[in-house]
Design a protein around this motif. Sequence first.
Motif, mmCIF file in Angstrom:
data_model
loop_
_atom_site.group_PDB
_atom_site.id
_atom_site.type_symbol
_atom_site.label_atom_id
_atom_site.label_comp_id
_atom_site.label_asym_id
_atom_site.label_seq_id
_atom_site.Cartn_x
_atom_site.Cartn_y
_atom_site.Cartn_z
ATOM 1 N N ASN A 52 95.682 7.955 28.641
ATOM 2 C CA ASN A 52 96.885 7.512 27.927
ATOM 3 C C ASN A 52 97.329 8.546 26.898
ATOM 4 O OD1 ASN A 52 98.878 5.438 27.209
ATOM 5 N ND2 ASN A 52 97.738 5.329 25.289
ATOM 6 N N ILE A 53 96.364 9.153 26.219
ATOM 7 C CA ILE A 53 96.696 10.188 25.231
ATOM 8 C C ILE A 53 97.250 11.435 25.921
ATOM 9 C CG2 ILE A 53 95.707 11.750 23.505
ATOM 10 C CD1 ILE A 53 93.687 9.525 22.855
ATOM 11 N N SER A 54 96.658 11.791 27.075
ATOM 12 C CA SER A 54 97.033 13.038 27.745
ATOM 13 C C SER A 54 98.283 12.900 28.600
ATOM 14 C CB SER A 54 95.862 13.518 28.622
ATOM 15 O OG SER A 54 94.702 13.721 27.852
ATOM 16 N N TRP A 55 98.386 11.790 29.359
ATOM 17 C CA TRP A 55 99.471 11.654 30.339
ATOM 18 C C TRP A 55 100.370 10.445 30.097
ATOM 19 C CZ3 TRP A 55 94.467 12.615 32.796
ATOM 20 C CH2 TRP A 55 94.293 13.970 33.110
ATOM 21 N N GLY A 56 100.086 9.676 29.060
ATOM 22 C CA GLY A 56 100.950 8.564 28.726
ATOM 23 C C GLY A 56 100.758 7.331 29.578
ATOM 24 N N ARG A 57 99.620 7.202 30.250
ATOM 25 C CA ARG A 57 99.322 5.985 31.013
ATOM 26 C C ARG A 57 97.808 5.801 31.071
ATOM 27 N NH1 ARG A 57 95.889 8.094 34.470
ATOM 28 N NH2 ARG A 57 96.586 9.589 35.988
ATOM 29 N N TYR A 58 97.379 4.530 31.047
ATOM 30 C CA TYR A 58 95.949 4.224 31.075
ATOM 31 C C TYR A 58 95.377 4.330 32.487
ATOM 32 C CZ TYR A 58 96.315 2.427 26.301
ATOM 33 O OH TYR A 58 96.492 2.314 24.956
ATOM 34 N N TRP A 59 96.165 3.968 33.467
ATOM 35 C CA TRP A 59 95.656 3.908 34.840
ATOM 36 C C TRP A 59 96.754 4.366 35.801
ATOM 37 C CZ3 TRP A 59 90.737 2.886 36.283
ATOM 38 C CH2 TRP A 59 90.470 2.666 37.639
ATOM 39 N N GLY A 60 96.431 5.354 36.630
ATOM 40 C CA GLY A 60 97.450 5.894 37.534
ATOM 41 C C GLY A 60 97.072 5.828 38.998
ATOM 42 N N TRP A 61 96.026 5.074 39.313
ATOM 43 C CA TRP A 61 95.545 4.955 40.693
ATOM 44 C C TRP A 61 95.237 6.317 41.322
ATOM 45 C CZ3 TRP A 61 93.912 0.324 41.828
ATOM 46 C CH2 TRP A 61 94.517 -0.768 41.194
ATOM 47 N N ASP A 62 94.756 7.231 40.479
ATOM 48 C CA ASP A 62 94.246 8.500 40.983
ATOM 49 C C ASP A 62 92.978 8.218 41.799
ATOM 50 O OD1 ASP A 62 94.355 11.603 40.646
ATOM 51 O OD2 ASP A 62 92.264 11.091 40.175
ATOM 52 N N PRO A 63 92.718 8.970 42.902
ATOM 53 C CA PRO A 63 91.531 8.698 43.736
ATOM 54 C C PRO A 63 90.224 8.623 42.948
ATOM 55 C CG PRO A 63 92.951 10.258 44.848
ATOM 56 C CD PRO A 63 93.555 10.034 43.495
ATOM 57 N N LYS A 64 90.084 9.479 41.938
ATOM 58 C CA LYS A 64 88.856 9.468 41.131
ATOM 59 C C LYS A 64 88.724 8.157 40.368
ATOM 60 C CE LYS A 64 85.525 12.256 39.385
ATOM 61 N NZ LYS A 64 84.663 13.122 40.171
ATOM 62 N N GLU A 65 89.822 7.692 39.789
ATOM 63 C CA GLU A 65 89.812 6.441 39.039
ATOM 64 C C GLU A 65 89.479 5.262 39.956
ATOM 65 O OE1 GLU A 65 93.399 7.912 36.007
ATOM 66 O OE2 GLU A 65 93.770 6.404 37.555
ATOM 67 N N VAL A 66 90.088 5.263 41.121
ATOM 68 C CA VAL A 66 89.883 4.158 42.067
ATOM 69 C C VAL A 66 88.435 4.096 42.516
ATOM 70 C CG1 VAL A 66 90.516 3.247 44.329
ATOM 71 C CG2 VAL A 66 92.285 4.177 42.829
ATOM 72 N N TRP A 67 87.871 5.243 42.881
ATOM 73 C CA TRP A 67 86.488 5.245 43.383
ATOM 74 C C TRP A 67 85.477 4.954 42.273
ATOM 75 C CZ3 TRP A 67 84.143 4.683 47.821
ATOM 76 C CH2 TRP A 67 84.869 4.873 48.984
ATOM 77 N N ALA A 68 85.786 5.365 41.041
ATOM 78 C CA ALA A 68 84.909 4.998 39.916
ATOM 79 C C ALA A 68 84.886 3.484 39.741
ATOM 80 C CB ALA A 68 85.388 5.677 38.636
ATOM 81 N N LEU A 69 86.055 2.854 39.880
ATOM 82 C CA LEU A 69 86.123 1.391 39.777
ATOM 83 C C LEU A 69 85.391 0.732 40.943
ATOM 84 C CD1 LEU A 69 87.226 -1.127 38.370
ATOM 85 C CD2 LEU A 69 89.315 -0.879 39.732
#
Length: 369
Positions: free
Chosen positions: A257-274
């Motif tokens: 959120n600080i870097s790109w202005g959003r908490y969650w962007g459904w990036d592959p890394k974020e999805v697989w971590a979840l």
Amino acid sequence: IQIIRNSLFDYYKAISANDNNAANNVIKEISTFQQKNGGEFLPSQMHKDAEIFYLKVDFTSILFMLNLTLGCLSLLTVFILPESKLKVLHKIFYFSLLFSFLVHTFSLGLRTYIGGRLPFSNGFETMMLVAWCAMGIALIFSSKIKIVVTFGFLISGCCLLVAHLGMMNPKITPLVPVLSSPLLSIHVSIIMLAYTLLAFVALNSLISIISVLIVRKKDTSKVFQQLERNKIYSEICLYPSLFFLGGGIFIGAVWANISWGRYWGWDPKEVWALITFLLYSLILHQKNIKCLSHPLSFHIFGLLAFLSVLMTYFGVNYFLGGMHSYAESIEFDKVWIWTIIVFIIIFTLIINSYLRYKSLEKELYKQGH
């Protein structure tokens, strides 16, 4: 700019003509120019000597060979020798791991000094961090769980081997602005600690499955007790690893959120971590998922679930891309071949161990145990 161009051209001519004296003179001229016009921005002599020493001494290669060798020897002693004869060897392996940990800590400290930042920014550095965490955790818990020293050697050795291979970049370079945040160090260190604990669980599960395959019938009851004991060891690692993984995902969202202005962007890394977090969360519901309360099923799950960790770390970075990808050139054909081979080996071990366990269970039932 003209001076730089002329100097580089003169240096190229001197090298082409094999004139070492002329080349050295050009280097001296460049050094004099740098000292005169930008001396305050140049690294100190101590800084230069430290970087030269770090590059000459290949800590990663030395430690991966040492740790993998000692890890394999330690694993063999666990399977071959009785527990009564392992006490002296355990001390030897413990102090060897302590020595390796101190050397690795020194190399990380040296890299931190050279780069002016914590070394958590790329694949090479995160592999070194996982190796450091593995050795540290093994040293802390070695007095309570003897085999954890073996796990520390094997996990750190494998991580350092991966870092040693040409797939990752060991160069010490400045961070891009988006990564220049204290949250980066916190996020990466917590996630890597979680992955390290899950690696302990996976290796513990693998050892348990192999022990079922190689056990002699007269030692069946001991192996069944060992499966129960190893299940407890894995649970000790699983609960804090889930806490760290969840915390790391949360901190990563704040950083995003600080870097790109959003908490969650459904990036592959974020999805697989979840996905990994939700998959391991099934362990918390053993009362409702009865099969996970069975020791062998628990260990099979612990081994298979780690494939999700590997996908989160390696698969996303090198296959799916996204903002977290740092893949360079990679031979996909060879990677897929090895991936298929690993899958075949794992599933063969699991099927055979399950069949073996059932046959041993029937034998114990007949004997009235």
